[in-house]
Scaffold this motif. Sequence first.
Motif, PDB file in Angstrom:
ATOM      1  N   GLU A 133      -1.821  -2.051   4.362  1.00  0.00           N
ATOM      2  CA  GLU A 133      -2.884  -1.054   4.520  1.00  0.00           C
ATOM      3  C   GLU A 133      -3.005  -0.596   5.965  1.00  0.00           C
ATOM      4  O   GLU A 133      -3.177   0.604   6.239  1.00  0.00           O
ATOM      5  CB  GLU A 133      -4.216  -1.645   4.033  1.00  0.00           C
ATOM      6  CG  GLU A 133      -4.305  -1.781   2.519  1.00  0.00           C
ATOM      7  CD  GLU A 133      -5.713  -2.118   2.057  1.00  0.00           C
ATOM      8  OE1 GLU A 133      -6.644  -1.988   2.885  1.00  0.00           O
ATOM      9  OE2 GLU A 133      -5.888  -2.505   0.891  1.00  0.00           O
ATOM     10  N   SER A 172       0.847  -1.188   0.000  1.00  0.00           N
ATOM     11  CA  SER A 172       0.000   0.000   0.000  1.00  0.00           C
ATOM     12  C   SER A 172       0.887   1.245   0.000  1.00  0.00           C
ATOM     13  O   SER A 172       1.891   1.298   0.707  1.00  0.00           O
ATOM     14  CB  SER A 172      -0.912   0.006   1.233  1.00  0.00           C
ATOM     15  OG  SER A 172      -1.729   1.150   1.263  1.00  0.00           O
ATOM     16  N   ALA A 191       0.522   5.620  -0.023  1.00  0.00           N
ATOM     17  CA  ALA A 191      -0.315   6.814   0.037  1.00  0.00           C
ATOM     18  C   ALA A 191       0.581   8.039   0.125  1.00  0.00           C
ATOM     19  O   ALA A 191       1.623   8.008   0.787  1.00  0.00           O
ATOM     20  CB  ALA A 191      -1.253   6.765   1.235  1.00  0.00           C
ATOM     21  N   ALA A 224      -3.177  11.806  -2.021  1.00  0.00           N
ATOM     22  CA  ALA A 224      -3.004  11.277  -3.376  1.00  0.00           C
ATOM     23  C   ALA A 224      -2.771   9.778  -3.225  1.00  0.00           C
ATOM     24  O   ALA A 224      -1.655   9.331  -2.965  1.00  0.00           O
ATOM     25  CB  ALA A 224      -1.818  11.945  -4.073  1.00  0.00           C
ATOM     26  N   VAL A 225      -3.833   9.004  -3.361  1.00  0.00           N
ATOM     27  CA  VAL A 225      -3.763   7.555  -3.142  1.00  0.00           C
ATOM     28  C   VAL A 225      -3.615   6.806  -4.459  1.00  0.00           C
ATOM     29  O   VAL A 225      -2.871   5.819  -4.559  1.00  0.00           O
ATOM     30  CB  VAL A 225      -5.010   7.064  -2.371  1.00  0.00           C
ATOM     31  CG1 VAL A 225      -4.960   5.549  -2.183  1.00  0.00           C
ATOM     32  CG2 VAL A 225      -5.102   7.771  -1.015  1.00  0.00           C
ATOM     33  N   GLN A 226      -4.311   7.266  -5.490  1.00  0.00           N
ATOM     34  CA  GLN A 226      -4.216   6.606  -6.792  1.00  0.00           C
ATOM     35  C   GLN A 226      -2.856   6.884  -7.437  1.00  0.00           C
ATOM     36  O   GLN A 226      -2.264   7.944  -7.252  1.00  0.00           O
ATOM     37  CB  GLN A 226      -5.334   7.096  -7.716  1.00  0.00           C
ATOM     38  CG  GLN A 226      -6.730   6.811  -7.196  1.00  0.00           C
ATOM     39  CD  GLN A 226      -6.970   5.320  -6.982  1.00  0.00           C
ATOM     40  OE1 GLN A 226      -6.574   4.493  -7.813  1.00  0.00           O
ATOM     41  NE2 GLN A 226      -7.609   4.970  -5.869  1.00  0.00           N
ATOM     42  N   GLN A 227      -2.371   5.902  -8.219  1.00  0.00           N
ATOM     43  CA  GLN A 227      -1.070   6.033  -8.864  1.00  0.00           C
ATOM     44  C   GLN A 227      -0.992   7.302  -9.725  1.00  0.00           C
ATOM     45  O   GLN A 227       0.016   8.018  -9.719  1.00  0.00           O
ATOM     46  CB  GLN A 227      -0.792   4.805  -9.730  1.00  0.00           C
ATOM     47  CG  GLN A 227       0.515   4.862 -10.511  1.00  0.00           C
ATOM     48  CD  GLN A 227       1.730   4.846  -9.602  1.00  0.00           C
ATOM     49  OE1 GLN A 227       1.859   3.988  -8.751  1.00  0.00           O
ATOM     50  NE2 GLN A 227       2.622   5.818  -9.780  1.00  0.00           N
ATOM     51  N   GLU A 228      -2.061   7.603 -10.424  1.00  0.00           N
ATOM     52  CA  GLU A 228      -2.078   8.775 -11.295  1.00  0.00           C
ATOM     53  C   GLU A 228      -1.879  10.071 -10.498  1.00  0.00           C
ATOM     54  O   GLU A 228      -1.125  10.963 -10.889  1.00  0.00           O
ATOM     55  CB  GLU A 228      -3.405   8.829 -12.057  1.00  0.00           C
ATOM     56  CG  GLU A 228      -3.537  10.029 -12.990  1.00  0.00           C
ATOM     57  CD  GLU A 228      -4.883  10.052 -13.682  1.00  0.00           C
ATOM     58  OE1 GLU A 228      -5.208  11.095 -14.267  1.00  0.00           O
ATOM     59  OE2 GLU A 228      -5.606   9.038 -13.624  1.00  0.00           O
ATOM     60  N   ASP A 229      -2.545  10.153  -9.342  1.00  0.00           N
ATOM     61  CA  ASP A 229      -2.435  11.353  -8.511  1.00  0.00           C
ATOM     62  C   ASP A 229      -1.051  11.465  -7.886  1.00  0.00           C
ATOM     63  O   ASP A 229      -0.487  12.562  -7.781  1.00  0.00           O
ATOM     64  CB  ASP A 229      -3.511  11.334  -7.415  1.00  0.00           C
ATOM     65  CG  ASP A 229      -4.920  11.376  -7.984  1.00  0.00           C
ATOM     66  OD1 ASP A 229      -5.095  11.989  -9.058  1.00  0.00           O
ATOM     67  OD2 ASP A 229      -5.825  10.787  -7.368  1.00  0.00           O
ATOM     68  N   ARG A 230      -0.509  10.311  -7.451  1.00  0.00           N
ATOM     69  CA  ARG A 230       0.845  10.342  -6.857  1.00  0.00           C
ATOM     70  C   ARG A 230       1.878  10.727  -7.900  1.00  0.00           C
ATOM     71  O   ARG A 230       2.821  11.479  -7.610  1.00  0.00           O
ATOM     72  CB  ARG A 230       1.198   8.977  -6.253  1.00  0.00           C
ATOM     73  CG  ARG A 230       0.334   8.572  -5.079  1.00  0.00           C
ATOM     74  CD  ARG A 230       1.017   7.500  -4.250  1.00  0.00           C
ATOM     75  NE  ARG A 230       1.498   6.382  -5.048  1.00  0.00           N
ATOM     76  CZ  ARG A 230       0.773   5.312  -5.346  1.00  0.00           C
ATOM     77  NH1 ARG A 230      -0.484   5.227  -4.936  1.00  0.00           N
ATOM     78  NH2 ARG A 230       1.294   4.324  -6.045  1.00  0.00           N
ATOM     79  N   THR A 231       1.702  10.239  -9.109  1.00  0.00           N
ATOM     80  CA  THR A 231       2.645  10.572 -10.174  1.00  0.00           C
ATOM     81  C   THR A 231       2.636  12.066 -10.450  1.00  0.00           C
ATOM     82  O   THR A 231       3.692  12.695 -10.609  1.00  0.00           O
ATOM     83  CB  THR A 231       2.298   9.793 -11.456  1.00  0.00           C
ATOM     84  OG1 THR A 231       2.421   8.386 -11.191  1.00  0.00           O
ATOM     85  CG2 THR A 231       3.243  10.176 -12.583  1.00  0.00           C
TER      86      THR A 231
END
Length: 527
Positions: A349, A285, A287, A374-381
């Motif tokens: 988690e 997990s 985040a 930003a949890v989703q990969q797209e947001d973290r990227t």
Amino acid sequence: MRGVPQLLSRAKHIRVGFSASEPVLAIQAGILQPDKFTQTFVQIRGLKSSKVISQAPLTAVDIADSGKQLKQELEAIVGPGNVSSGESVVLQHGQDEGPHPGKSPDIVVFPSSTEEVSEVCKICTRHNVPIIPYGTGTGLEGGISAVEGGVCVNVSKNMNKILQIHQEDFSAVVQPGISREMLNQEVRADGLWFPVDPGADASVCGMCATGASGTNAVRYGTMKENCLNLEVVLADGRIIHTAGIGSRPKKSSAGYNLTSLFLGSEGTLGIITSATVCLHAIPESVAAAVVGFPTVQNAVDTVVMTLQCSVPMARMELLDEVQMKACNEYSGLSYPETPHLFLEFHGSESEVESQTETVRDIAADNEGGEFQWAVQQEDRTKLWTARHRAYYADIALRPGCRSLTTDVCVPVSALPDLVTATKADIAEHGLIGPMVGHVGDGNFHTMLLFDPADPEEFRKCKEVANKMARSAIALGGTCTGEHGVGQGKMALLEEQFGKDGIDVMRKIKGALDPQQLMNPGKIFSRK
């Protein structure tokens, strides 16, 4: 042919096979003149004459013949298409991304194997010509500049293979042309990743050469903790393996630690032609969060308290208010223009949930704002791409400017005072100096912007950078945490290690590179 003529034009004096009683020839006004008084010279091999009459100037034809011979010998090893002295090529290989004026090499070669690198080094040693290793050129301290001319060895263009991946042993062997992103793309399907992330998509072997680290160092360590073995070509062409041929144990107490010796040596001891590095399991997990603070002091206090609570943070990045303004404008973000922490949590988690709760409470105690997740990969990227583009965002703040980018590292307890003092010093000098930091391990950077046509402004930037480094040393830290020394911090290195410490380094270099050919003019000067 620019090779040897350009090299000679930079030299002050030349000795060509004559006794000590004969006059030395000095270059004056484009010809060679007698000079009986100097003892400084560069010995150039390969010239036909073994006896020089001081009254007769050495002709340019003799010099050109020597350069032609050198180039022909190199072409015989790597092929004519892999040797260049073209102006655009040598210019590209003489300047990194830092503010220090570059100097072009005379010749650039593009070997395709360790054996070719070895033969190139043998030729350069025979001709007494400097050797400058080149990876991707993303350094910031002038480490690739050919300050004495010579042959640049580009080991990234044709040596770009992942040689081995040992999934069960969590390691990989890569050539110099493999960048960290290329390695991660290859191993991601196996549930593995290489976490050392300096921001730029640097070559892995280049990261070894500079002792790089980056945003994940607080959890996963620097290159020094993630490198198991190096294949290195010495100046005389010998090939060594710093932990033994094919060796990749997680620990060893066998002999001197040669791997650590070459990590951070910046090409001054040899050319790294492959690296065995550690891989890690991709966490279950992940985040990421962004949180703002009213002052830098509040943000740094949050970092220190989090570490004191033993929270195993993956990333803890500080961006001050100037840096946030730059990132907002450059990357299309809309965060408040106040100091922020960019955070990342790794684990199961339940572990990530526990970590985030603890850090959120600590941040609240230090007047931190709401966490934006930003949890989703797209947001973290998107989040970390903005952080990695900080340098380019800073340059865009002031079109036409350049940046003196510097870094220091101190014990975490000393971080709040040094960050606050440095920001005050930047303001006092009337400079724009965005600040970012891998503050989880006490390392932070300033990007001091200056007009390249304004020497006084550049002088102020140097003054601030030097004071920042000296303060770090006084607080028990180091003048550079990850950029390396190159040309920019040679004086500061001596202040940190002292005369005796630098003398030991010189003796090590003298043992491995007695002709002082490997990347001269970096880390420390000749005596």
